[in-house]
Write a protein that holds these residues in place. Structure first.
Motif, short mmCIF file in Angstrom:
data_model
loop_
_atom_site.label_atom_id
_atom_site.label_comp_id
_atom_site.label_asym_id
_atom_site.label_seq_id
_atom_site.Cartn_x
_atom_site.Cartn_y
_atom_site.Cartn_z
N VAL A 162 6.50 4.87 -22.83
CA VAL A 162 6.28 5.82 -21.73
C VAL A 162 4.85 6.32 -21.72
N MET A 163 4.28 6.60 -22.93
CA MET A 163 2.92 7.13 -22.99
C MET A 163 1.89 6.13 -22.49
N THR A 164 2.11 4.84 -22.80
CA THR A 164 1.08 3.85 -22.47
C THR A 164 1.26 3.28 -21.07
N PHE A 165 2.44 3.45 -20.48
CA PHE A 165 2.74 2.83 -19.20
C PHE A 165 1.79 3.32 -18.09
N PHE A 166 1.66 4.65 -17.95
CA PHE A 166 0.95 5.18 -16.80
C PHE A 166 -0.56 4.93 -16.83
N PRO A 167 -1.24 5.13 -17.98
CA PRO A 167 -2.66 4.78 -17.98
C PRO A 167 -2.89 3.32 -17.57
N MET A 168 -2.02 2.42 -18.05
CA MET A 168 -2.16 1.01 -17.71
C MET A 168 -1.94 0.80 -16.22
N LEU A 169 -0.90 1.41 -15.66
CA LEU A 169 -0.59 1.25 -14.24
C LEU A 169 -1.78 1.70 -13.39
N VAL A 170 -2.26 2.93 -13.66
CA VAL A 170 -3.32 3.49 -12.82
C VAL A 170 -4.59 2.65 -12.93
N ASN A 171 -4.95 2.27 -14.16
CA ASN A 171 -6.18 1.50 -14.33
C ASN A 171 -6.10 0.12 -13.72
N THR A 172 -4.93 -0.54 -13.83
CA THR A 172 -4.82 -1.88 -13.27
C THR A 172 -4.91 -1.83 -11.75
N PRO A 178 0.82 -1.21 0.00
CA PRO A 178 0.00 0.00 0.00
C PRO A 178 0.85 1.26 0.00
N PHE A 179 2.06 1.17 0.60
CA PHE A 179 2.94 2.32 0.66
C PHE A 179 3.33 2.76 -0.75
N LEU A 180 3.79 1.80 -1.56
CA LEU A 180 4.19 2.13 -2.93
C LEU A 180 2.98 2.60 -3.75
N GLN A 181 1.82 1.99 -3.48
CA GLN A 181 0.62 2.40 -4.22
C GLN A 181 0.29 3.86 -3.95
N ARG A 182 0.35 4.22 -2.64
CA ARG A 182 0.01 5.60 -2.31
C ARG A 182 1.04 6.56 -2.88
N GLY A 183 2.29 6.08 -3.05
CA GLY A 183 3.31 6.94 -3.62
C GLY A 183 3.21 7.05 -5.13
N LEU A 184 2.93 5.90 -5.79
CA LEU A 184 2.99 5.88 -7.26
C LEU A 184 1.70 6.35 -7.93
N LEU A 185 0.54 6.11 -7.28
CA LEU A 185 -0.72 6.42 -7.96
C LEU A 185 -0.92 7.91 -8.24
N PRO A 186 -0.74 8.80 -7.23
CA PRO A 186 -0.90 10.22 -7.54
C PRO A 186 0.09 10.66 -8.61
N LEU A 187 1.29 10.11 -8.56
CA LEU A 187 2.31 10.44 -9.55
C LEU A 187 1.86 9.97 -10.93
N GLY A 188 1.33 8.75 -10.98
CA GLY A 188 0.85 8.20 -12.25
C GLY A 188 -0.26 9.04 -12.83
N ASN A 189 -1.21 9.45 -11.96
CA ASN A 189 -2.30 10.31 -12.41
C ASN A 189 -1.77 11.63 -12.93
N PHE A 190 -0.77 12.17 -12.23
CA PHE A 190 -0.19 13.45 -12.63
C PHE A 190 0.50 13.31 -13.99
N VAL A 191 1.32 12.24 -14.12
CA VAL A 191 2.07 12.07 -15.36
C VAL A 191 1.11 11.85 -16.54
N SER A 192 -0.05 11.20 -16.28
CA SER A 192 -1.00 10.98 -17.37
C SER A 192 -1.49 12.29 -17.95
N ALA A 193 -1.50 13.36 -17.15
CA ALA A 193 -1.99 14.65 -17.63
C ALA A 193 -0.89 15.45 -18.31
N LEU A 194 0.34 14.98 -18.24
CA LEU A 194 1.45 15.76 -18.80
C LEU A 194 1.56 15.56 -20.31
#
Lengths: 290, 287
Positions: free
Chosen positions: B160-170, B118-134
């Protein structure tokens, strides 16, 4: 969830990323240092290599502090009107983004209203609106810019039109969903009040669709920025963040590329943040905040 | 200016519009008829656009440099099929598909890896959401510098473009299984992996397919735009930028047609696959 539970993991991840970045900078830039040393007939120690990789002029991967220094130089220490100021370029991109976003959102809302109130429009338009998005508009951005230039439209509008094309889609989809979101019993209630179609729209459907509109607008503003940046690529690298990227890649100025990227990221964050803030304020004032 | 064409366009447009209005007001009883009408209405609309486009180009004598007629574009597609095919191979089959496959699997794999933390999830998810908007597309010049002009640099952008949407959705999807179902698995004494494979992954499929669909359009766009920053002398992005320079706008439109067709077919294939895998989902059972 407490602040500590959210901030600490994010900061940890960011720290790890920065650490990896520094390591990668040393690893990727070391080759150039070694080549230089070999040409000069010198041998270099490991510490010398590390020191050198942190401060090259055209590194393969600039170290984070180099990018930050470049950002500082080009934003704070240059006049805003200067062609070398990143704020000047960011403003050019931002103005195209905002114009495109405004046109796109208006168009999206109008199309959604048409689709919701006209069955023929719903059935004939919707499949084509989806089809428009399978055309990689970013790919034909150069042609749109050149063609519009040829008929005398230049400057802000062509770039903004690309942003428009990208941003109207999420708004249409979100608004169609939003305008159809009121429950049948609410529509029935409006009918018992003898409300006209106009009144039902303004007093029930429109307020009900606002949460959907704001979520769509967050997506739309982010892709508007992408559209504006890509729209700047074919203009011959005159101004804007996209032009900075292109010029940087022509002349191998990696630090310039990275600083333009960071500026774009900051711009995206601010734009999405503002829309998110408007979202929260509006919903709060309407009593819909959860 | 040729008045005949314009009158024809106007008449055709009004006629098609009237036909569509009439069609949607029909109340057919048979399922097959409803389907036919639902298919015919958008087709008539599309045909109308093509006819009006063709007529307006002829009617107002628009220069082919600005807007070529659909018939001219079609002619160009027929005449330069080998070039189009070579570009399609370079851009879509090599860079696009490879990048898409690698990016999606990497996003999926990382989501599974951080699933137990859960620690990594809480760290990576907001980042993933942010990067998806970049505007990630901006990394294209850097990737070209690192991986060269040929397709690997384009595939890298797509990864790189497809990585974050997949991470966040999975990650979201893996949390989608309800408590009742998880409890049921526990009463069966199922282990972590059994629960993952038999319950949580199937429950995550709608989310994963959502990412696959988003990424299918991103892959094509990423490749084509990355080609603007340097490419060998083949590829759809290369062709578009050079033919614009030579004012061969009909060739550009031909590439666009190929890209749109490939993009729609790709999206359609993913959507079809989704229907097969997530047949149990309410949104699919209903339709």
């Amino acid at each position: 969830m407490s602040l500590r539970e959210t901030i600490i993991p994010i900061l940890t991840v960011i720290a790890v990323i920065v650490a990896i970045w520094y390591a990668a900078a040393v690893w990727m830039n070391a080759q150039w240092t070694l080549d230089q040393a070999e040409r000069a007939g010198q041998t270099v120690t490991f510490t010398q290599i590390v020191a050198d990789t942190m401060g090259q002029d055209r590194p393969l991967l600039p170290a984070p502090h180099q990018v930050i220094a470049e950002l500082w130089n080009t934003t704070v220490e240059k006049k805003i009107t200067s062609k070398r100021s990143l704020i000047y370029h960011a403003w050019i991109t931002l103005s195209a983004t905002l114009l495109g976003f405004a046109i796109g959102t208006t168009l999206g809302v109008l199309l959604a209203v048409l689709i919701v109130h006209n069955i023929a429009a719903d059935k004939s338009l919707m499949p084509w609106i989806i089809a428009t998005q399978t055309i990689p508009i970013l790919a034909i951005a150069p042609m749109i810019i050149v063609v519009l230039n040829a008929i005398g439209i230049s400057g802000l509008l062509p770039k903004a039109l690309i942003s428009t094309y990208l941003s109207f889609f999420p708004v249409v989809v979100g608004m169609v969903k939003g305008l159809r979101s009121p429950e049948p019993y609410l529509l029935d209630l409006m009918r018992t009040y003898n409300a006209s179609g106009w009144q039902t729209f303004w007093k029930l459907k429109w307020p009900g669709s606002l949460p959907y509109l704001f979520i769509s607008m967050k997506i739309a503003v982010a892709i508007s920025l992408v559209g504006a940046i890509v729209g700047e690529l074919p203009t011959g690298a005159i101004a804007g963040l996209g032009a900075r990227l292109l010029a940087g890649s022509y002349y191998g100025q990696t630090i310039q590329i990275w600083s333009a990227l960071f500026m774009a990221a900051a711009l995206a964050a601010v734009l999405v943040g503002i829309v998110g803030l408007l979202h929260r304020i509006t919903l709060k004032r309407m009593g819909m905040a959860r | 200016m040729n008045l005949g064409w314009i009158v024809f366009a106007a008449v055709f447009w009004i006629g098609a519009w009237g036909l569509n209005e009439w069609l949607v007001r029909l109340k057919p009883g048979h399922v097959l008829h409803i389907r036919t009408i639902n298919l015919a209405v958008p087709l008539i609309f599309g045909l109308t656009i093509l006819v009006v486009w063709e007529s307006v180009v002829h009617g107002f004598s628009i220069s082919p440099i600005l807007l070529p007629a659909p018939s001219a574009i079609w002619e160009r597609i027929i005449n330069s099929t080998p070039t189009l095919w070579a570009d399609f191979q370079q851009t879509f089959l090599k860079a696009g598909l490879i990048g898409y496959a690698l990016g999606c699997s990497a996003g999926f794999a990382v989501a599974i890896m951080i699933d137990r933390s859960p620690f990594l999830q809480r760290g990576l998810l907001p980042l993933g959401n942010f990067v998806s908007a970049l505007p990630i597309i901006g990394i294209a010049p850097i990737m070209v510098m690192w991986f060269g002009f040929d397709w690997p640099s384009k595939a890298a952008v797509v990864i790189v473009m497809t990585f974050f949407p997949m991470l966040v959705n999975t990650v979201q999807g893996l949390a989608a299984a309800s408590a009742i179902e998880s409890d049921l698995m526990r009463t069966y004494a199922a282990g972590y992996w059994q629960t993952l494979i038999k319950l949580r992954l199937p429950a995550a499929m709608p989310f994963i397919f959502n990412a696959l669909k988003i990424n299918s359009t991103l892959a094509l766009i990423g490749t084509i735009v990355a080609e603007f920053f340097g490419t060998p002398i083949v590829g759809m992005g290369f062709r578009i930028s050079t033919e614009v320079g030579r004012m061969n706008i009909d060739m550009v439109w031909a590439e666009i047609a190929v890209a749109a067709l490939a993009g729609s077919a790709f999206y359609g294939a993913v959507a079809l696959f989704e229907r097969l895998i997530t047949f149990w989902h309410p949104s699919i059972r209903a339709g």
